[in-house]
Design a protein around this motif. Structure first.
Motif, PDB file in Angstrom:
ATOM      1  N   MET A 175      21.438   6.642 -14.250  1.00 17.29           N
ATOM      2  CA  MET A 175      23.068   5.924 -14.800  1.00 17.29           C
ATOM      3  C   MET A 175      23.029   5.963 -15.968  1.00 17.29           C
ATOM      4  O   MET A 175      22.839   5.917 -17.004  1.00 17.29           O
ATOM      5  CB  MET A 175      21.581   4.807 -14.732  1.00 17.29           C
ATOM      6  N   LEU A 176      24.110   5.316 -15.989  1.00 14.13           N
ATOM      7  CA  LEU A 176      25.314   5.382 -17.946  1.00 14.13           C
ATOM      8  C   LEU A 176      25.263   4.203 -18.009  1.00 14.13           C
ATOM      9  O   LEU A 176      24.427   4.046 -19.428  1.00 14.13           O
ATOM     10  CB  LEU A 176      26.589   5.592 -17.082  1.00 14.13           C
ATOM     11  N   PHE A 177      25.023   2.885 -17.626  1.00 12.92           N
ATOM     12  CA  PHE A 177      24.538   1.579 -18.515  1.00 12.92           C
ATOM     13  C   PHE A 177      24.223   0.889 -17.345  1.00 12.92           C
ATOM     14  O   PHE A 177      24.863   0.436 -16.098  1.00 12.92           O
ATOM     15  CB  PHE A 177      26.018   1.096 -19.561  1.00 12.92           C
ATOM     16  N   SER A 178      23.446  -0.587 -17.538  1.00 13.19           N
ATOM     17  CA  SER A 178      23.456  -1.075 -16.703  1.00 13.19           C
ATOM     18  C   SER A 178      23.383  -3.204 -17.692  1.00 13.19           C
ATOM     19  O   SER A 178      22.459  -3.161 -18.031  1.00 13.19           O
ATOM     20  CB  SER A 178      21.814  -1.094 -15.962  1.00 13.19           C
ATOM     21  N   ASP A 179      24.646  -2.865 -17.947  1.00 11.67           N
ATOM     22  CA  ASP A 179      25.013  -4.154 -18.777  1.00 11.67           C
ATOM     23  C   ASP A 179      25.479  -5.466 -18.616  1.00 11.67           C
ATOM     24  O   ASP A 179      24.954  -6.797 -19.127  1.00 11.67           O
ATOM     25  CB  ASP A 179      27.094  -4.298 -19.828  1.00 11.67           C
ATOM     26  N   TYR A 180      24.900  -6.001 -17.549  1.00 13.45           N
ATOM     27  CA  TYR A 180      24.552  -7.402 -16.545  1.00 13.45           C
ATOM     28  C   TYR A 180      23.591  -8.292 -16.549  1.00 13.45           C
ATOM     29  O   TYR A 180      23.144  -8.917 -16.886  1.00 13.45           O
ATOM     30  CB  TYR A 180      25.154  -7.457 -15.407  1.00 13.45           C
ATOM     31  N   ILE A 181      21.752  -6.786 -17.417  1.00 14.34           N
ATOM     32  CA  ILE A 181      20.603  -7.266 -17.119  1.00 14.34           C
ATOM     33  C   ILE A 181      20.350  -7.930 -18.697  1.00 14.34           C
ATOM     34  O   ILE A 181      20.098  -9.286 -18.616  1.00 14.34           O
ATOM     35  CB  ILE A 181      19.377  -5.997 -16.782  1.00 14.34           C
TER      36      ILE A 181
ATOM     37  N   ASP B 157      23.353  -8.629 -20.910  1.00 12.71           N
ATOM     38  CA  ASP B 157      24.133  -9.486 -21.461  1.00 12.71           C
ATOM     39  C   ASP B 157      25.311  -8.421 -22.258  1.00 12.71           C
ATOM     40  O   ASP B 157      25.924  -8.880 -22.968  1.00 12.71           O
ATOM     41  CB  ASP B 157      24.541 -10.747 -21.981  1.00 12.71           C
ATOM     42  N   GLY B 158      25.575  -7.127 -21.726  1.00  5.74           N
ATOM     43  CA  GLY B 158      25.827  -6.463 -22.724  1.00  5.74           C
ATOM     44  C   GLY B 158      27.582  -6.100 -22.851  1.00  5.74           C
ATOM     45  O   GLY B 158      28.165  -7.060 -21.583  1.00  5.74           O
ATOM     46  N   PRO B 159      28.190  -5.582 -23.351  1.00  6.49           N
ATOM     47  CA  PRO B 159      29.739  -5.880 -24.092  1.00  6.49           C
ATOM     48  C   PRO B 159      30.290  -5.634 -22.302  1.00  6.49           C
ATOM     49  O   PRO B 159      31.397  -5.704 -22.080  1.00  6.49           O
ATOM     50  CB  PRO B 159      29.579  -4.632 -24.947  1.00  6.49           C
ATOM     51  N   MET B 160      30.196  -4.242 -21.742  1.00  7.85           N
ATOM     52  CA  MET B 160      30.815  -4.253 -20.369  1.00  7.85           C
ATOM     53  C   MET B 160      30.892  -5.228 -19.449  1.00  7.85           C
ATOM     54  O   MET B 160      31.828  -5.903 -18.990  1.00  7.85           O
ATOM     55  CB  MET B 160      30.447  -3.246 -19.875  1.00  7.85           C
ATOM     56  N   TRP B 161      29.723  -6.292 -19.462  1.00  3.51           N
ATOM     57  CA  TRP B 161      29.844  -7.546 -18.476  1.00  3.51           C
ATOM     58  C   TRP B 161      30.382  -8.523 -19.512  1.00  3.51           C
ATOM     59  O   TRP B 161      31.057  -9.434 -18.821  1.00  3.51           O
ATOM     60  CB  TRP B 161      27.962  -7.720 -18.182  1.00  3.51           C
ATOM     61  N   THR B 162      30.093  -9.015 -20.666  1.00  2.78           N
ATOM     62  CA  THR B 162      31.146 -10.634 -21.183  1.00  2.78           C
ATOM     63  C   THR B 162      31.677  -9.957 -22.248  1.00  2.78           C
ATOM     64  O   THR B 162      32.646 -11.024 -22.132  1.00  2.78           O
ATOM     65  CB  THR B 162      29.377 -10.888 -21.953  1.00  2.78           C
ATOM     66  N   GLY B 163      32.205  -9.059 -22.502  1.00  7.75           N
ATOM     67  CA  GLY B 163      32.863  -8.943 -23.396  1.00  7.75           C
ATOM     68  C   GLY B 163      34.599  -8.792 -22.856  1.00  7.75           C
ATOM     69  O   GLY B 163      35.038  -8.995 -21.370  1.00  7.75           O
ATOM     70  N   THR B 164      35.457  -8.934 -23.580  1.00  8.96           N
ATOM     71  CA  THR B 164      37.115  -8.449 -23.314  1.00  8.96           C
ATOM     72  C   THR B 164      37.316  -7.472 -24.364  1.00  8.96           C
ATOM     73  O   THR B 164      36.720  -7.114 -25.074  1.00  8.96           O
ATOM     74  CB  THR B 164      37.434  -9.777 -22.824  1.00  8.96           C
ATOM     75  N   GLY B 165      39.215  -6.678 -23.193  1.00 15.02           N
ATOM     76  CA  GLY B 165      39.586  -5.959 -24.283  1.00 15.02           C
ATOM     77  C   GLY B 165      38.877  -4.454 -24.514  1.00 15.02           C
ATOM     78  O   GLY B 165      38.181  -4.373 -23.589  1.00 15.02           O
ATOM     79  N   PRO B 166      39.101  -3.494 -24.982  1.00 14.79           N
ATOM     80  CA  PRO B 166      38.946  -1.950 -25.149  1.00 14.79           C
ATOM     81  C   PRO B 166      37.582  -2.779 -25.496  1.00 14.79           C
ATOM     82  O   PRO B 166      37.471  -2.998 -26.625  1.00 14.79           O
ATOM     83  CB  PRO B 166      39.820  -1.023 -26.445  1.00 14.79           C
ATOM     84  N   ARG B 167      36.942  -2.141 -24.208  1.00 16.30           N
ATOM     85  CA  ARG B 167      35.170  -1.357 -24.940  1.00 16.30           C
ATOM     86  C   ARG B 167      34.689  -0.193 -24.216  1.00 16.30           C
ATOM     87  O   ARG B 167      35.584   0.480 -23.350  1.00 16.30           O
ATOM     88  CB  ARG B 167      34.730  -2.188 -23.939  1.00 16.30           C
TER      89      ARG B 167
ATOM     90  N   GLY C 199      41.056  -5.036 -20.651  1.00  9.26           N
ATOM     91  CA  GLY C 199      41.314  -6.922 -20.178  1.00  9.26           C
ATOM     92  C   GLY C 199      40.277  -7.498 -19.579  1.00  9.26           C
ATOM     93  O   GLY C 199      39.017  -7.725 -20.969  1.00  9.26           O
ATOM     94  N   ASP C 200      40.121  -8.181 -19.021  1.00  8.17           N
ATOM     95  CA  ASP C 200      39.370  -9.209 -19.070  1.00  8.17           C
ATOM     96  C   ASP C 200      38.163  -8.439 -17.426  1.00  8.17           C
ATOM     97  O   ASP C 200      37.639  -8.969 -16.847  1.00  8.17           O
ATOM     98  CB  ASP C 200      40.404 -10.396 -18.028  1.00  8.17           C
ATOM     99  N   SER C 201      37.731  -7.412 -17.268  1.00  6.01           N
ATOM    100  CA  SER C 201      37.520  -6.997 -16.793  1.00  6.01           C
ATOM    101  C   SER C 201      35.962  -6.362 -16.834  1.00  6.01           C
ATOM    102  O   SER C 201      35.641  -6.472 -18.187  1.00  6.01           O
ATOM    103  CB  SER C 201      37.377  -5.040 -16.163  1.00  6.01           C
ATOM    104  N   ARG C 202      34.971  -7.016 -15.844  1.00  4.37           N
ATOM    105  CA  ARG C 202      33.311  -7.063 -16.172  1.00  4.37           C
ATOM    106  C   ARG C 202      32.761  -5.897 -15.101  1.00  4.37           C
ATOM    107  O   ARG C 202      32.948  -6.591 -14.119  1.00  4.37           O
ATOM    108  CB  ARG C 202      33.539  -8.408 -16.053  1.00  4.37           C
ATOM    109  N   VAL C 203      32.221  -4.846 -15.836  1.00  4.01           N
ATOM    110  CA  VAL C 203      31.076  -4.086 -15.482  1.00  4.01           C
ATOM    111  C   VAL C 203      30.232  -4.419 -15.490  1.00  4.01           C
ATOM    112  O   VAL C 203      29.403  -4.423 -16.778  1.00  4.01           O
ATOM    113  CB  VAL C 203      32.077  -2.618 -15.841  1.00  4.01           C
ATOM    114  N   ALA C 204      29.418  -4.068 -14.655  1.00  2.00           N
ATOM    115  CA  ALA C 204      27.985  -4.745 -14.212  1.00  2.00           C
ATOM    116  C   ALA C 204      26.966  -3.380 -14.647  1.00  2.00           C
ATOM    117  O   ALA C 204      26.018  -3.544 -15.303  1.00  2.00           O
ATOM    118  CB  ALA C 204      27.626  -5.242 -13.147  1.00  2.00           C
ATOM    119  N   ARG C 205      27.128  -1.980 -13.775  1.00  2.00           N
ATOM    120  CA  ARG C 205      27.006  -1.312 -14.084  1.00  2.00           C
ATOM    121  C   ARG C 205      27.020   0.631 -13.576  1.00  2.00           C
ATOM    122  O   ARG C 205      28.604   0.216 -12.271  1.00  2.00           O
ATOM    123  CB  ARG C 205      25.259  -1.158 -13.636  1.00  2.00           C
ATOM    124  N   VAL C 206      27.148   1.201 -14.102  1.00  2.00           N
ATOM    125  CA  VAL C 206      28.234   2.479 -13.398  1.00  2.00           C
ATOM    126  C   VAL C 206      26.759   3.187 -13.713  1.00  2.00           C
ATOM    127  O   VAL C 206      25.856   3.785 -14.688  1.00  2.00           O
ATOM    128  CB  VAL C 206      29.420   2.824 -14.944  1.00  2.00           C
TER     129      VAL C 206
END
Length: 100
Positions: free
Chosen positions: A1-7, A9-19, A74-81
């Motif tokens: 697992m590279l990350f799991s930001d929804y658990i 509220d990490g930046p890939m899940w809650t942030g906007t713009g370049p991450r 942008g506004d993409s919300r990525v939970a995990r990868v």
């Protein structure tokens, strides 16, 4: 697992713009020279209400390892990868010759 930001509220899940998320990979054995590295997405979990933008790459490749880098914007919300990688290169061998 590279990350799991929804658990959490990490930046890939809650942030906007370049991450960006970086994961340092260390090889079990050092290669003779920097090898060729190919990375791919093995699992992608994202919000369906926003655009799904992503970029994955291998950076800072050395004989000892590399950085596995995932980016979104942008506004993409990525939970995990989850990501996979393969390395092709020469490993040291006791029969190798070193001149000079």
């Amino acid at each position: 697992m590279l990350f799991s930001d929804y658990i959490d509220d990490g930046p890939m899940w809650t942030g906007t713009g370049p991450r960006e998320h970086r994961f340092e990979v260390t090889f079990e054995e050092a290669y003779v020279a920097p090898p060729n590295v190919m990375v791919s997405i093995a699992m992608w979990d994202s919000d369906t209400k926003t655009n799904q933008r992503m970029d994955i790459s291998a950076e800072e490749i050395t004989e000892a390892g590399f950085d596995l880098v995932f980016r979104t914007w942008g506004d993409s919300r990525v939970a995990r990868v989850r990501a996979n990688w393969i390395v092709i290169g020469s490993l040291p061998n006791e029969d190798d010759w070193e001149l000079y």
